[in-house]
Design a protein around this motif. Sequence first.
Motif, PDB file in Angstrom:
ATOM      1  N   SER A  38       8.741  -1.940  -5.515  1.00  0.00           N
ATOM      2  CA  SER A  38       7.252  -1.970  -6.049  1.00  0.00           C
ATOM      3  C   SER A  38       7.132  -2.794  -4.410  1.00  0.00           C
ATOM      4  N   ALA A  39       5.893  -2.563  -4.054  1.00  0.00           N
ATOM      5  CA  ALA A  39       4.923  -3.313  -3.779  1.00  0.00           C
ATOM      6  C   ALA A  39       3.529  -3.559  -4.111  1.00  0.00           C
ATOM      7  N   LEU A  40       3.298  -4.900  -5.267  1.00  0.00           N
ATOM      8  CA  LEU A  40       2.749  -4.654  -6.652  1.00  0.00           C
ATOM      9  C   LEU A  40       0.648  -6.098  -6.082  1.00  0.00           C
ATOM     10  N   ALA A  41       0.047  -5.188  -5.579  1.00  0.00           N
ATOM     11  CA  ALA A  41      -0.969  -5.922  -5.404  1.00  0.00           C
ATOM     12  C   ALA A  41      -1.770  -5.910  -6.679  1.00  0.00           C
ATOM     13  N   VAL A  42      -2.987  -6.866  -6.470  1.00  0.00           N
ATOM     14  CA  VAL A  42      -3.614  -7.506  -7.247  1.00  0.00           C
ATOM     15  C   VAL A  42      -4.031  -6.513  -8.197  1.00  0.00           C
ATOM     16  N   HIS A  43      -4.337  -4.468  -8.185  1.00  0.00           N
ATOM     17  CA  HIS A  43      -5.011  -4.334  -9.153  1.00  0.00           C
ATOM     18  C   HIS A  43      -3.813  -3.373 -10.048  1.00  0.00           C
ATOM     19  N   SER A  48      -0.915  -3.912 -15.019  1.00  0.00           N
ATOM     20  CA  SER A  48       0.558  -4.364 -15.636  1.00  0.00           C
ATOM     21  C   SER A  48       0.061  -4.694 -17.155  1.00  0.00           C
ATOM     22  N   MET A  49      -1.018  -5.664 -17.092  1.00  0.00           N
ATOM     23  CA  MET A  49      -0.912  -6.605 -18.109  1.00  0.00           C
ATOM     24  C   MET A  49      -2.175  -5.952 -19.471  1.00  0.00           C
ATOM     25  N   LYS A  50      -2.521  -4.920 -18.863  1.00  0.00           N
ATOM     26  CA  LYS A  50      -3.591  -3.976 -19.404  1.00  0.00           C
ATOM     27  C   LYS A  50      -3.611  -2.489 -20.290  1.00  0.00           C
ATOM     28  N   ASP A  51      -1.968  -2.330 -19.468  1.00  0.00           N
ATOM     29  CA  ASP A  51      -1.539  -1.379 -19.886  1.00  0.00           C
ATOM     30  C   ASP A  51      -0.197  -1.010 -20.105  1.00  0.00           C
ATOM     31  N   VAL A 164      13.585   6.766  -1.350  1.00  0.00           N
ATOM     32  CA  VAL A 164      12.513   7.671  -1.886  1.00  0.00           C
ATOM     33  C   VAL A 164      11.316   6.746  -1.906  1.00  0.00           C
ATOM     34  N   LEU A 165      10.274   7.732  -0.557  1.00  0.00           N
ATOM     35  CA  LEU A 165       9.304   6.798  -0.594  1.00  0.00           C
ATOM     36  C   LEU A 165       8.495   7.753  -2.039  1.00  0.00           C
ATOM     37  N   VAL A 166       7.863   6.586  -2.863  1.00  0.00           N
ATOM     38  CA  VAL A 166       6.987   7.399  -3.785  1.00  0.00           C
ATOM     39  C   VAL A 166       5.799   6.918  -2.996  1.00  0.00           C
ATOM     40  N   GLY A 167       4.607   7.554  -2.943  1.00  0.00           N
ATOM     41  CA  GLY A 167       3.028   7.657  -2.866  1.00  0.00           C
ATOM     42  C   GLY A 167       2.489   8.291  -3.834  1.00  0.00           C
ATOM     43  N   ARG A 168       2.746   8.292  -5.521  1.00  0.00           N
ATOM     44  CA  ARG A 168       1.971   8.857  -6.366  1.00  0.00           C
ATOM     45  C   ARG A 168       0.233   8.446  -6.838  1.00  0.00           C
ATOM     46  N   GLY A 169       0.022   6.378  -6.241  1.00  0.00           N
ATOM     47  CA  GLY A 169      -0.834   5.351  -6.652  1.00  0.00           C
ATOM     48  C   GLY A 169      -0.588   5.029  -7.599  1.00  0.00           C
ATOM     49  N   CYS A 170      -1.281   3.822  -8.205  1.00  0.00           N
ATOM     50  CA  CYS A 170      -0.996   2.713  -8.816  1.00  0.00           C
ATOM     51  C   CYS A 170      -1.419   3.587 -10.162  1.00  0.00           C
ATOM     52  N   PRO A 171      -1.057   3.403 -11.789  1.00  0.00           N
ATOM     53  CA  PRO A 171       0.193   2.761 -11.463  1.00  0.00           C
ATOM     54  C   PRO A 171       1.627   3.442 -11.695  1.00  0.00           C
ATOM     55  N   ARG A 172       0.701   5.218 -11.509  1.00  0.00           N
ATOM     56  CA  ARG A 172       1.699   6.216 -11.379  1.00  0.00           C
ATOM     57  C   ARG A 172       3.483   6.098 -10.760  1.00  0.00           C
ATOM     58  N   GLN A 173       3.001   5.234  -9.615  1.00  0.00           N
ATOM     59  CA  GLN A 173       4.569   5.235  -9.055  1.00  0.00           C
ATOM     60  C   GLN A 173       5.422   3.748  -9.159  1.00  0.00           C
ATOM     61  N   GLU A 174       4.850   2.784 -10.035  1.00  0.00           N
ATOM     62  CA  GLU A 174       5.393   2.237 -10.847  1.00  0.00           C
ATOM     63  C   GLU A 174       6.092   1.948 -12.336  1.00  0.00           C
ATOM     64  N   MET A 189      11.064   3.300  -3.615  1.00  0.00           N
ATOM     65  CA  MET A 189      10.072   2.390  -3.032  1.00  0.00           C
ATOM     66  C   MET A 189       8.950   2.831  -3.639  1.00  0.00           C
ATOM     67  N   ALA A 190       7.791   2.022  -4.540  1.00  0.00           N
ATOM     68  CA  ALA A 190       6.396   2.563  -5.180  1.00  0.00           C
ATOM     69  C   ALA A 190       5.639   1.917  -3.602  1.00  0.00           C
ATOM     70  N   VAL A 191       5.698   2.644  -2.176  1.00  0.00           N
ATOM     71  CA  VAL A 191       4.397   2.637  -1.575  1.00  0.00           C
ATOM     72  C   VAL A 191       3.150   2.497  -1.230  1.00  0.00           C
ATOM     73  N   GLY A 192       1.721   3.772  -2.196  1.00  0.00           N
ATOM     74  CA  GLY A 192       1.245   3.599  -2.613  1.00  0.00           C
ATOM     75  C   GLY A 192       0.361   4.278  -0.907  1.00  0.00           C
ATOM     76  N   ALA A 193      -0.626   3.585  -0.634  1.00  0.00           N
ATOM     77  CA  ALA A 193      -1.304   3.804   0.913  1.00  0.00           C
ATOM     78  C   ALA A 193      -0.778   3.534   1.938  1.00  0.00           C
ATOM     79  N   ALA A 194       0.216   3.523   1.933  1.00  0.00           N
ATOM     80  CA  ALA A 194       1.352   3.372   3.162  1.00  0.00           C
ATOM     81  C   ALA A 194       1.547   4.854   2.990  1.00  0.00           C
ATOM     82  N   PHE A 195       1.232   6.247   2.751  1.00  0.00           N
ATOM     83  CA  PHE A 195       1.278   7.720   3.098  1.00  0.00           C
ATOM     84  C   PHE A 195      -0.178   8.079   3.539  1.00  0.00           C
ATOM     85  N   ASP A 196      -1.375   7.608   2.886  1.00  0.00           N
ATOM     86  CA  ASP A 196      -2.472   7.885   4.121  1.00  0.00           C
ATOM     87  C   ASP A 196      -3.056   6.629   5.784  1.00  0.00           C
TER      88      ASP A 196
END
Length: 252
Positions: A38-43, A48-51, A164-174, A189-196
């Motif tokens: 996972s490429a995990l940014a601040v969001h 991960s702390m709230k959910d 497998v490149l996974v682009g489902r948006g955070c946190p669904r992809q993680e 790989m959870a890569v999020g906005a890479a697809f867009d």
Amino acid sequence: MDFKKYKLFLPEYAAVDYDKASDIIVANAASNKSYAVSALAVHGLITSMKDKKLGKIINNIDLIVPDGQPIKWALNSLYNLDLKDRVYGPFLTLKVLEKANTLRLKVYLFGSTSKTIGLFKSFIEKNYPDVILSGIHVDRFREATEEEDLEDIKKINESGAHIVLVGRGCPRQEYWVATHKNKVNSAMMAVGAAFDFHAGVLPQAPEWMQKRGLEWFFRLCQEPKRLWKRYLVTNTLFILEFIGHKFFKRTI
């Protein structure tokens, strides 16, 4: 390949750069090892702390890279590291595709809309012609049933996908990559906005904004209605957590 992990509030980040991260991913991919990334940014960190559901499994992910300048700055400050740059998911995706192209690896695209995934597929075919696209799965935009999930796993494994490149948006992809470890025989790989971004659907922030940690502001200007609350809440919580750990010695 050895690397050290450092806990930042909850997730354990790998102290890696683009080359080392991509080498680790491709090495596991080439042997069809089930490996979660996972490429995990601040969001993603704050989520991960709230959910609680995500928080319980976030560190099942083998390789969490510091996507986001604030993540890099916080790790350097709290652990006296010397990370030169963040490991930005969209650029890491390109590094992995470049190495997969050399090795003629099979890549499976999982997530996003039919339009975006089609454009991303064309981008890969044009720029990485020796990558073998072994399958495409358009997101359902809901969680799969147990039967659907088993069918998804079967399709990916039967395709022989190495990555497998996974682009489902955070946190669904993680959540997906963490819970499909040891089920999917690929580097996921959870890569999020890479697809867009690589599909050309969303513009990327200028490099000068990325280096100064202002990419969030650029994206906020692009999608204010969708993102204003995310950035107001997550950025504020991140700053408060950092202050607590840095200056009040809260346990990391």
